[in-house]
Motif scaffolding. Structure first.
Motif, PDB file in Angstrom:
ATOM      1  N   SER A   2      -6.799  -4.976  -5.876  1.00 20.33           N
ATOM      2  CA  SER A   2      -5.823  -5.073  -4.918  1.00 20.33           C
ATOM      3  C   SER A   2      -4.271  -4.269  -5.200  1.00 20.33           C
ATOM      4  O   SER A   2      -3.448  -4.609  -3.851  1.00 20.33           O
ATOM      5  N   ILE A   3      -4.154  -3.849  -5.973  1.00 21.75           N
ATOM      6  CA  ILE A   3      -2.694  -3.257  -6.290  1.00 21.75           C
ATOM      7  C   ILE A   3      -2.401  -2.246  -5.236  1.00 21.75           C
ATOM      8  O   ILE A   3      -1.097  -2.079  -5.010  1.00 21.75           O
ATOM      9  N   GLY A   4      -3.279  -1.476  -5.128  1.00 16.12           N
ATOM     10  CA  GLY A   4      -3.158  -0.575  -3.937  1.00 16.12           C
ATOM     11  C   GLY A   4      -2.437  -1.240  -2.655  1.00 16.12           C
ATOM     12  O   GLY A   4      -1.355  -0.591  -2.055  1.00 16.12           O
ATOM     13  N   PHE A   5      -2.486  -2.264  -2.344  1.00  8.74           N
ATOM     14  CA  PHE A   5      -1.980  -2.890  -1.268  1.00  8.74           C
ATOM     15  C   PHE A   5      -0.564  -3.216  -1.361  1.00  8.74           C
ATOM     16  O   PHE A   5       0.153  -3.111  -0.729  1.00  8.74           O
ATOM     17  N   PHE A   6      -0.035  -3.246  -2.609  1.00 10.86           N
ATOM     18  CA  PHE A   6       1.354  -3.239  -2.964  1.00 10.86           C
ATOM     19  C   PHE A   6       2.084  -2.117  -2.303  1.00 10.86           C
ATOM     20  O   PHE A   6       3.116  -2.114  -1.858  1.00 10.86           O
ATOM     21  N   GLY A   7       1.502  -0.973  -2.797  1.00 11.47           N
ATOM     22  CA  GLY A   7       2.005   0.114  -2.270  1.00 11.47           C
ATOM     23  C   GLY A   7       2.171   0.343  -0.762  1.00 11.47           C
ATOM     24  O   GLY A   7       3.029   0.724  -0.160  1.00 11.47           O
ATOM     25  N   GLY A 179       1.545   6.010  -5.623  1.00 10.99           N
ATOM     26  CA  GLY A 179       1.071   5.733  -7.386  1.00 10.99           C
ATOM     27  C   GLY A 179       0.283   4.564  -7.247  1.00 10.99           C
ATOM     28  O   GLY A 179      -0.606   4.619  -8.016  1.00 10.99           O
ATOM     29  N   THR A 180       0.417   3.342  -6.552  1.00  8.44           N
ATOM     30  CA  THR A 180      -0.290   2.263  -6.462  1.00  8.44           C
ATOM     31  C   THR A 180      -1.734   2.533  -6.165  1.00  8.44           C
ATOM     32  O   THR A 180      -2.731   2.080  -6.613  1.00  8.44           O
ATOM     33  N   VAL A 181      -1.894   3.395  -4.778  1.00  8.81           N
ATOM     34  CA  VAL A 181      -2.987   3.638  -4.525  1.00  8.81           C
ATOM     35  C   VAL A 181      -4.028   4.432  -5.353  1.00  8.81           C
ATOM     36  O   VAL A 181      -5.011   4.172  -5.916  1.00  8.81           O
TER      37      VAL A 181
END
Length: 438
Positions: A2-7, A179-181
């Motif tokens: 889920s870290i891509g959702f941060f970006g 970057g996060t994606v």
């Protein structure tokens, strides 16, 4: 996972907090704002079901969903760099179309990604984990212009009508988005379909323009009852949030700070303070991400969602009565509670009702019930603002609170489907291998 959702949410957060202000800096009037935002719901209406169907029927070196994360992130990051440098109002509107299209390409498959990889018992936690990263990204994105101006001492000069702190924030957002994606794409594994030959045959049936249209129509006709009930909930809930997206920052600047024009120093201060308020409700969203699974387990998902929407509705309505800008932080508590639930519980309720291997297309259709009412608002709210609300931006935000409250009884009539025992094609091979090894 889920870290891509941060970006992604960092990009969305910058867009939601600053787009209306950018439009006003470039000469837009209050009653023009809704039609200028038409890009957001219209691209969602067109892009999401198409991308959902494509991602259901894709397999390559990067798997099923991840190619779409990456392509969308690249174009969204470019749009974030260009948008605050737009030389005219219509250039900014065009870049909003590009940004929304690219962000939808990234975001839509992420919803199905959770359903693909997690078993039913973990889906509430999975979607609330997305909500957690959404909250984190939005907090930083919304507060960044204020932090740059008041903590880091960035000189708030204005070029092309857009403050320098806003430009730096958009450049930072582009870096975080991409970057996060990339992190999620290269660290999260998708397992191939068990029967690749059958999958190839499925691709031939479902891909292509006519096949995609046919799949969408068929999915509409076979829509689960839970999804039909949730459609009304989503429509009114997101109408409420759409009013916030459209008018909250300018409402803080004009109604609470008393700015008479966009060139006034009070206007810049108001927009920056609105960013802090948006950061505050997203911080609450972050905290609620830890509590929502427990609340849903203690009551039920529909009851928990109804309680959260009630908090959000009362919070937005109470903005009409705040005596000073600082008091605007208090209603953000209720809005943050509603926002956290809005980003997770409807999807958790929906996931158990969806047919196996069609999560992408149904998630895309589900989001159409968000964007269709928003298109109506984009086309009609400008007239309401000009003729009924006297261009009072704060009244438009209060109207959003009323929409939240309308969604509450609609939520309580949702009947959750029993999670289907069929394991998704993506997850099944791993579980079978584990069972054999045991």
């Amino acid at each position: 996972m889920s870290i891509g959702f941060f970006g992604i949410q960092f990009g969305w957060g910058l867009q939601m907090a600053n787009t209306s202000a950018i439009f006003e800096h470039l000469g837009a009037d209050a009653d023009q704002i809704p039609i200028l935002w038409l890009a957001a719901p219209l691209t969602g209406l067109i892009v999401q079901p198409i991308i959902g169907n494509l991602s259901d029927n894709t397999w390559g070196a990067l798997g099923r969903r991840r190619p779409y994360f990456l392509i969308g992130a690249i174009f969204a990051s470019l749009a974030l760099v260009w948008m605050p440098n737009a030389g005219s109002l219509w250039m900014a509107v065009g870049l909003l179309w590009i940004l929304d299209t690219a962000a939808n390409i990234s975001m839509e498959p992420f919803r199905a990604f959770v359903s693909d990889l997690l078993p039913p018992k973990q889906r509430t936690k999975g979607f609330t984990m997305q909500s957690l990263f959404i909250g984190l990204g939005a907090v930083l994105a919304s507060a960044l212009p204020w932090l740059l101006a008041n903590v880091f001492g960035v000189h708030d000069s204005v070029t092309n009508g857009v403050p320098l702190v806003v430009k730096i924030s958009f450049y930072t957002g582009a870096a975080f988005f991409l970057g996060t994606v990339i992190w999620t794409v290269f660290t999260t594994e998708e397992r191939p379909p068990r029967d690749m030959e059958a999958f190839r045959e499925q691709q031939e049936r479902r891909l292509g323009v006519s096949s995609t249209v046919r799949e969408i129509i068929t999915a509409f006709q076979q829509m689960p009852a839970t999804m039909r009930q949730l459609a009304w909930v989503q429509a009114f809930s997101w109408l409420g949030m759409y009013c916030v997206f459209l008018y909250f920052p300018p409402a803080v600047a004009h109604n609470l700070f008393g700015a008479s024009s966009e060139s006034s120093p009070l206007y810049s201060q108001g927009i920056e303070w609105a960013g802090i308020c948006i950061a505050a409700y997203n911080a609450v969203c972050f905290g609620m991400s830890f509590l929502l699974p427990r609340l849903a387990a203690a009551t039920s998902r529909p009851i928990a969602h109804a309680l959260c929407l009630t908090c959000g509705g009362l919070g937005l309505i109470s903005l009409w009565f705040v005596p000073s800008p600082r008091w605007a932080l208090l209603p953000m508590l209720g809005l943050g509670i509603a926002w956290s639930s809005l980003l997770s519980l409807p999807y958790a309720m929906l996931a158990g009702a969806l047919p196996a291997r069609k999560g992408g297309i149904y998630m895309g259709i589900f989001n159409m019930f968000i964007v269709l009412p928003e298109i109506i608002v984009s086309l009609g709210l400008g007239w309401i603002m000009a003729h009924l609300l006297d261009n009072n931006r704060l009244l438009a935000v209060v109207l959003g609170g009323v929409c939240f409250l309308i969604a509450v009884p609609l939520t309580l009539r949702v009947e959750e489907a029993t999670p289907q025992p069929t394991i998704t094609a993506t997850l099944q091979p791993a579980l079978e291998s584990e069972a054999i090894s045991k």
